[in-house]
Design an enzyme around this catalytic site. Structure first.
Site, PDB file in Angstrom:
ATOM      1  N   ASP A  41      59.029  42.964   1.638  1.00 45.45           N
ATOM      2  CA  ASP A  41      58.356  41.953   2.463  1.00 45.45           C
ATOM      3  C   ASP A  41      56.885  42.285   2.681  1.00 45.45           C
ATOM      4  O   ASP A  41      56.046  41.383   2.760  1.00 45.45           O
ATOM      5  CB  ASP A  41      59.084  41.731   3.796  1.00 45.45           C
ATOM      6  N   CYS A  42      56.547  43.574   2.754  1.00 47.67           N
ATOM      7  CA  CYS A  42      55.126  43.944   2.858  1.00 47.67           C
ATOM      8  C   CYS A  42      54.376  43.527   1.598  1.00 47.67           C
ATOM      9  O   CYS A  42      53.227  43.058   1.670  1.00 47.67           O
ATOM     10  CB  CYS A  42      54.983  45.445   3.072  1.00 47.67           C
TER      11      CYS A  42
END
Length: 758
Positions: free
Chosen positions: A482-483
């Site tokens: 997700d980063c």
């Protein structure tokens, strides 16, 4: 006076990007004015006075420093705060004024390298093991000066509960784990057994079973310290490293956090290492037990855990396994020729520690693993260069606020920056805040990981990282799905802006590298895990040895990671429609099915990294809408809106307790209080799902709450913790209170206020 240092190196430090994103605190006895010293002491007194009702620090020391450095004083010419009565409608002017004030404030606390420093803490088991490790290795006074110790003591006393104990996290009820570790750390730091609230803390410990009732992780630490016995611990056999790689129990199949905790733990267990037995350790053996130390039944103590700590009880099959290893396995493995297996296993375990140290520039994946690896390297060779390099990176974990000195999980520099960029861009004010965006863009570009882990990383059970973004900064090195997706979104959005305003865009190949990482992580069910591809059987969770975490053994898919990946890939597909188009289309289609399948009957999604159903629902809605879904063509989105509307409070906001995460049932905050961060998530979800086309009134009401909650300086108040991990522990993200109200107001202006009249 303490000073936050940004992007600075030092002796024994290694960096691949000139320390961009590094943040650490140093004490300077000559810094600050008398007025600043007085203000800091006032803030500390205020926190202590209110510590039982407001348990989260507001990061005020950092904000005070950066506003001064960025030349934002009390006389800055910002508009007055907007306050709307119940009878007043929101106007464009009122909204733009509130947005301007919010972004102006948030820009004033941006660091010169482009990121937004912020606290990422809350658990009450990060700090104490470091104090214990430094005591064992004799490095306590080398690393912690008098001011460090003073602020650590302040922090631990500030977060002692009224009953005398300490929680698993700062908002939680008292537990043996938090209480025993905190008491021991305070004793090491010089607090006497009768000083201040120490007697009350010790009474809580003894009344709840004494040190024998500490959970497994705690048993490990107090054993290494010398205040407990290895015979009272369940086995941590390093021989698992000798299993064939296809074996289901092989550590290479574990969740990376679990694997990286097990590596040094198994090494120390296999060595049966115990620190020096000092007068303090002998005193702790007397202070923290209800019976004489030499009369304790350590076999019984192995599985004794205080009920206050018992979130995930061991299944019978797990206790049977530990019993077999304890009574049979250990006897064989300590006798020749089987002892040769242990020597080989220890060699493999410490080699994995070496690899993690070197590839993370001695930061390690997080604070828990950092301290374990540090002490393992000292046990291996107390005079090694590696141990010195470990010591040099300890300040990267310190965070100072008005409640004292704490240890962070690591840092959320990149995570916060990616969200902040999207929030500011959503407000359509980029011309006014070009310098802010330019610095943030520079940080994003400098923070992308440009290489895979060193050597044969597959043999070390690592995944590709080239093109990824980490949670914190480049030096950290650990890819996160997700980063990476949020970093990709931020970089793509900035690439559409004029370069003279926000700086030059990234090279195309770097976008491709990011997409490659994201695609490589998708599971067969369409979902996305966080760090590495899912590669283990779900039944392995039956052998989760911790009593206070759930879902800690194996990598699994998350709604949040999947929603972020969908958004990143959908935006990339618009800008680069020819690149791996079929793969991306298939990936998104599978991800949509996963999100829809994970929806609960009430329309919500469970969030694993934020609290809780509000958070998970926001990511799911964002993922679906980014891929073309709306309230007209998606039953899932209509149900999501119904769920959120059902949870809107009479004050027009949303407020969800961390108990939702623990108990897996939506639970309002005590007193039906609204939380502005969670209210922003709900408003973003409703806005993007198309609720305004059905009835915009709930969105108008919620937005008025945000506007009226803004403080005089443009900040928003710190409220309850909104982050969580492994279902049972909270994590405070102090920047969220700025980012998400800004984002929600920007999207409201564009999609609701200017499109749907009252």
């Amino acid at each position: 006076m303490w000073k936050l240092k940004i992007g600075e190196g030092g002796a024994g430090l290694i960096s691949v990007n000139n320390f961009i994103g590094r943040q650490h605190w140093e004490f300077d006895p000559n810094a600050g004015t008398p007025q600043e010293h007085a203000e800091i002491e006032r803030l500390r007194r205020e926190f202590t006075k209110n510590r039982f009702s407001i348990k989260q620090s507001a990061d005020l020391l950092m904000r005070m420093q950066l506003r001064k450095e960025n030349h934002y004083g009390t006389n800055n010419n910002i508009p007055a705060a907007v306050k709307l009565s119940d009878a007043e409608n929101i106007t464009v002017e009122a909204l733009v004024t509130t947005i301007t004030r919010a972004i102006s404030f948030y820009s004033s606390i941006q660091a010169h390298d482009g990121h937004w420093p912020a606290e990422s803490a809350g658990p009450l088991f990060f700090l104490q093991p470091l104090v214990m490790a430094l005591y064992i290795t004799g490095s306590l006074d080398d690393v912690l000066g008098p001011e460090h110790k003073k602020e650590i003591v302040r922090y631990l006393y500030n977060h002692q509960n009224e009953d005398g104990g300490w929680g698993f996290h700062i908002e939680g009820h008292s537990t043996m784990f938090g209480s025993a570790l905190s008491y021991v750390a305070l004793r090491i730091l010089g607090e006497g057994p009768q000083d201040k609230a120490m007697a009350k803390g010790r009474k809580w410990i003894l009344d709840h079973g004494g040190l024998v009732a500490i959970p497994s992780w705690g048993k490990f630490w107090v054993t290494v310290l010398g205040a407990y016995e290895w015979s009272g611990c369940n086995p941590l056999p390093p021989e698992l490293w000798l299993l064939p790689k296809f074996a289901p129990f092989h550590p290479g199949k574990m969740l990376c956090y679990c694997r990286l905790v097990y590596m040094p733990m198994s090494y120390l267990y296999g060595k049966k290492f115990v620190g020096p037995i000092t007068a303090l350790i002998r005193s702790l053996r007397e202070e923290l037990y209800n019976e004489p130390y030499n009369q304790i039944n350590w076999n019984t103590a192995r599985n004794t855990v205080a009920k206050e700590d018992l979130y995930y009880p061991h299944p019978l099959i797990q206790d049977m396994l530990w019993g077999f290893l304890y009574h049979v396995g250990e006897r064989f493995l300590n006798c020749w020729p089987f002892s040769m297996l242990r020597r080989k296993a220890l060699e493999i375990a410490i080699n994995h520690v070496h690899y993690e140290d070197e590839n993370s520039r001695y930061l390690c994946i997080g604070s828990v693993e950092k301290v374990l690896c540090l002490i393992a390297r000292w046990v291996e060779d107390p005079n090694s260069e590696a141990y010195k390099l470990h010591l040099a990176r300890i300040p990267d974990y310190f965070w100072l606020a008005e409640d004292g000195l704490k240890i962070q999980s690591f840092g959320c520099q990149m995570w916060d920056a990616a969200f902040a960029i999207q929030a500011i861009l959503a407000c359509n004010v980029s011309e006014e805040y070009g310098p802010t965006l330019r610095k943030a863009h520079h940080f994003v570009k400098a923070s992308q990981v440009r290489e895979n882990p060193s050597g044969d990383f597959n043999a070390m059970y690592r995944h590709i990282s080239k093109g990824a973004w980490t949670f914190s900064m480049h030096d950290h090195g650990w890819q996160v799905s997700d980063c990476t997706a949020e970093g990709l979104k931020a970089a793509l959005l900035l690439s559409e802006m004029p370069s003279e305003l926000v700086g030059g865009k990234m090279e195309t190949e770097r976008f491709y590298d990011a997409v490659n990482v994201i695609l490589s992580l998708q599971s067969s069910n369409g979902g996305f895990p966080a760090w590495e591809p899912q590669k283990a059987y779900r039944w392995l969770e039956k052998f989760n040895p911790t009593e206070f975490f759930e879902d800690t053994m194996i990598e699994r898919e998350y709604v949040e990671c999947t929603g972020s990946a969908m958004q990143g890939l959908a935006l990339f597909r618009k800008q680069f429609p020819q690149h791996r188009s079929k793969e991306i289309d298939r990936c998104i289609a599978k991800a949509i099915r996963y999100i829809e399948n994970m929806q609960n009957p009430d329309g919500s999604w469970y969030g694993c990294w934020g609290i809780c159903y509000t958070y998970g629902t926001w990511f799911a809605v964002e993922g679906l809408t980014a891929c073309g879904k709306n309230c007209h063509n998606s039953l899932s989105l209509r149900k999501a809106c119904q769920f959120l509307l059902s949870k809107q409070l009479p004050n027009a906001g949303w407020g969800e307790s961390y108990l939702s995460s623990q108990n897996k049932v939506y639970t309002n905050l005590e007193g039906n209080r609204a939380n502005l961060v969670q209210s922003s998530w709900a408003l973003l979800s409703l806005t993007h799902a198309g609720q305004a086309e059905i009835d915009p009134t709930p969105i108008h009401r919620g937005m008025k709450l945000l506007i009226n909650s803004q403080m005089e300086d443009g900040d928003f108040p710190q409220q309850e913790i909104t982050g969580v991990f492994m279902r049972n522990c909270t994590l405070n993200y102090s920047s969220y209170r700025n980012i998400f109200p800004i984002w929600a107001m920007g999207e409201y202006r564009r999609q609701v206020l200017c499109a749907h009249s009252y």
